[in-house]
Design an enzyme around this catalytic site. Structure first.
Site, PDB file in Angstrom:
ATOM      1  N   LYS A  12       0.626  -1.409  -0.380  1.00  0.00           N
ATOM      2  CA  LYS A  12       0.283   0.038   0.122  1.00  0.00           C
ATOM      3  C   LYS A  12       0.635   1.109   0.030  1.00  0.00           C
ATOM      4  O   LYS A  12       2.108   1.669   0.251  1.00  0.00           O
ATOM      5  CB  LYS A  12      -0.562   0.069   1.457  1.00  0.00           C
TER       6      LYS A  12
ATOM      7  N   ARG B 150     -10.166  -0.062  15.261  1.00  0.00           N
ATOM      8  CA  ARG B 150      -9.855   0.471  13.884  1.00  0.00           C
ATOM      9  C   ARG B 150     -11.061  -0.307  12.893  1.00  0.00           C
ATOM     10  O   ARG B 150     -11.356   0.251  11.770  1.00  0.00           O
ATOM     11  CB  ARG B 150      -8.525   0.249  13.230  1.00  0.00           C
TER      12      ARG B 150
ATOM     13  N   TYR C 211      14.579  30.154   5.942  1.00  0.00           N
ATOM     14  CA  TYR C 211      13.465  31.036   7.090  1.00  0.00           C
ATOM     15  C   TYR C 211      14.416  30.756   8.477  1.00  0.00           C
ATOM     16  O   TYR C 211      14.353  30.235   8.586  1.00  0.00           O
ATOM     17  CB  TYR C 211      12.262  30.349   6.707  1.00  0.00           C
TER      18      TYR C 211
ATOM     19  N   MET D 163      10.307  24.465   1.053  1.00  0.00           N
ATOM     20  CA  MET D 163       8.888  23.999  -0.173  1.00  0.00           C
ATOM     21  C   MET D 163      10.477  23.077  -1.272  1.00  0.00           C
ATOM     22  O   MET D 163       9.471  21.819  -1.183  1.00  0.00           O
ATOM     23  CB  MET D 163       7.832  24.721  -0.367  1.00  0.00           C
TER      24      MET D 163
HETATM   25  C1  LIG Z   1      -0.688  -1.553   6.910  1.00  0.00           C
HETATM   26  C2  LIG Z   1      -0.668  -2.616   7.048  1.00  0.00           C
HETATM   27  C3  LIG Z   1      -0.084  -4.394   7.455  1.00  0.00           C
HETATM   28  C4  LIG Z   1       1.910  -3.887   7.541  1.00  0.00           C
HETATM   29  O1  LIG Z   1       2.709  -3.745   8.254  1.00  0.00           O
HETATM   30  P1  LIG Z   1       3.328  -3.439   8.697  1.00  0.00           P
HETATM   31  O2  LIG Z   1       3.710  -2.749  10.642  1.00  0.00           O
HETATM   32  O3  LIG Z   1       4.122  -2.185   7.979  1.00  0.00           O
HETATM   33  O4  LIG Z   1       4.690  -4.866   8.924  1.00  0.00           O
HETATM   34  C5  LIG Z   1      -0.202  -5.090   7.252  1.00  0.00           C
HETATM   35  N1  LIG Z   1      -1.456  -4.979   7.674  1.00  0.00           N
HETATM   36  C6  LIG Z   1      -2.582  -3.906   8.047  1.00  0.00           C
HETATM   37  C7  LIG Z   1      -3.952  -5.267   8.391  1.00  0.00           C
HETATM   38  C8  LIG Z   1      -1.755  -2.678   7.764  1.00  0.00           C
HETATM   39  O5  LIG Z   1      -2.831  -2.351   7.462  1.00  0.00           O
END
Ligand SMILES: *Cc1c(COP(=O)(O)O)cnc(C)c1O
Length: 372
Positions: free
Chosen positions: A41, A139, A265, A314
């Site tokens: 992801k 979550r 800055y 930036m």
């Molecule tokens: C992002 C994610 C992972 C990977 O987690 P890492 O800590 O980067 O290994 C695994 N499972 C779920 C559900 C995630 O959202």
């Protein structure tokens, strides 16, 4: 006048896709017998999604873990055999595409289950789903207290078939006691689901969980961060991980500033002596965080660690190159790499390596390159 057809970027990311494949094999050794969801992801944690999945496809993970439909489509369009797996709950607008695909996905609510069931029934399909359970993350997923009622409800949805159970660990890297209780809770849930369903996939651990715990009821793991060479916890496997990302940016200007001259800055840095200062073409718009301003952070230029000076702007940052007389505009500075670790940038800015990596912005082109 010459027309430039291919302009060279000022700042870019280099990814060693073979190192990522190596790290996936390390994850496999650390979780013997487990199937893999290789998590890609957020543009493969900033590494460039397409080039990463094309390489990892050859390692035959069970799935590629993604966050949304757009990422799943990118995996699919990259021509991979490995199917995407949607790691979190879906919004209603995404479900028609998901139900028509062969992707892996979870259900976290009866609303989601009912919607997928009706979409599947419309097309006379039986959809395999992974039941998400909330065993402590807060979550996603069904609460264990609701599991019996959930299983009862699912009995009346013949167009859904539960083939997986998953959950997620909130403190796998910092609270062993809670995590052990969570693993037990997960095990109980899995055995309850197994009374009603033929389970093919059982998964709880991301990188930290995989490195810290053995979870006998699970047969699958979901490593993300460790694939990208960063170990979330110290472990016997950590030293085997190879670095996977270099961030490089061009020196655009080199000058000597007199003593007591402000840099950037806010003038929070003043030169203490006549100082050779290089301007480098990267800034917070690229994901080089503004919180890195005035910190103990370095650029590697001609093999010399040069302190960065003053605030991040930036598109540009400045470095003290007094120790590198040969530096010229057009030379490249390395900002992340084997000697300039993501973990250090994270501690300097009060954040975590995941945040630094995934913050690397779309203005940076991603190239594939072997670091050996
Ligand atoms: C992002 C994610 C992972 C990977 O987690 P890492 O800590 O980067 O290994 C695994 N499972 C779920 C559900 C995630 O959202």
């Amino acid at each position: 006048m010459r027309v430039m057809l291919d302009c060279s970027p000022r700042a870019f990311v280099e990814t060693d896709v073979d190192a990522i494949a190596h790290n996936l094999r390390v994850a496999q050794q650390a979780a013997p017998g487990c199937q893999m969801i290789a998590v890609v992801k957020a543009n493969a944690y900033g590494h460039g999604l397409e080039q990463v999945v094309r390489r990892l496809d050859a390692e035959h993970p069970a799935f590629f873990g993604v966050a949304n439909v757009a990422e799943a489509l990118r995996v699919q369009n990259a021509g991979c055999v490995t199917r995407p797996f949607l790691l979190g709950p879906s919004i209603p607008e995404e479900r028609e595409v998901i139900a028509a695909s062969d992707w892996g996905f979870t259900i976290s609510s009866l609303e989601e289950a009912d919607h997928y069931a009706s979409l599947a029934a419309e097309t006379h399909r039986v959809l395999p789903v992974h039941l998400a359970l909330d065993t402590g993350m807060g979550r996603e997923g069904f609460l264990p207290a609701d599991l019996s009622a959930t299983m009862e409800h699912l009995k009346h949805l013949p167009s859904l078939r539960v083939e997986g159970v998953m959950s997620h660990m909130p403190v796998a890297d910092e609270d062993e006691v809670f995590s052990r209780v969570q693993i037990e809770r997960f095990e109980h849930c899995v055995s309850e689901v197994a009374l009603h369903a033929q389970l093919r996939y059982v998964h709880l651990a991301a990188s930290a969980g995989l490195l810290n715990f053995s979870i006998p009821c699970a047969n699958m793991v979901r490593p993300g961060l460790m694939l990208y060479g960063v170990s979330p916890v110290p472990s016997v496997w950590s030293d085997q991980l190879r670095p996977t990302l270099r961030l490089r940016a061009a020196v655009t200007l080199v000058r000597t500033l007199p003593a007591n001259h402000g840099v950037s800055y806010g003038r929070c840095f003043l030169s203490t002596r006549p100082m050779r200062v290089a301007t480098i073409g990267i800034g917070y718009a690229d994901g080089w965080r503004r919180h890195l301003s005035c910190k103990q952070v370095f650029a590697l230029i001609h093999g010399v660690l040069c302190p960065l000076l003053g605030r991040v702007t930036m598109d540009q940052i400045m470095a003290d190159v007094s120790a590198v007389p040969e530096v010229r505009a057009g030379d490249f500075a390395e900002l992340i790499g084997p000697l300039l670790r993501i973990e250090h940038l994270a501690t300097q800015t009060g954040t975590i390596p995941w945040d630094i990596l995934t913050g690397l912005g779309p203005r940076l082109p991603r190239f594939s390159r072997s670091f050996d």
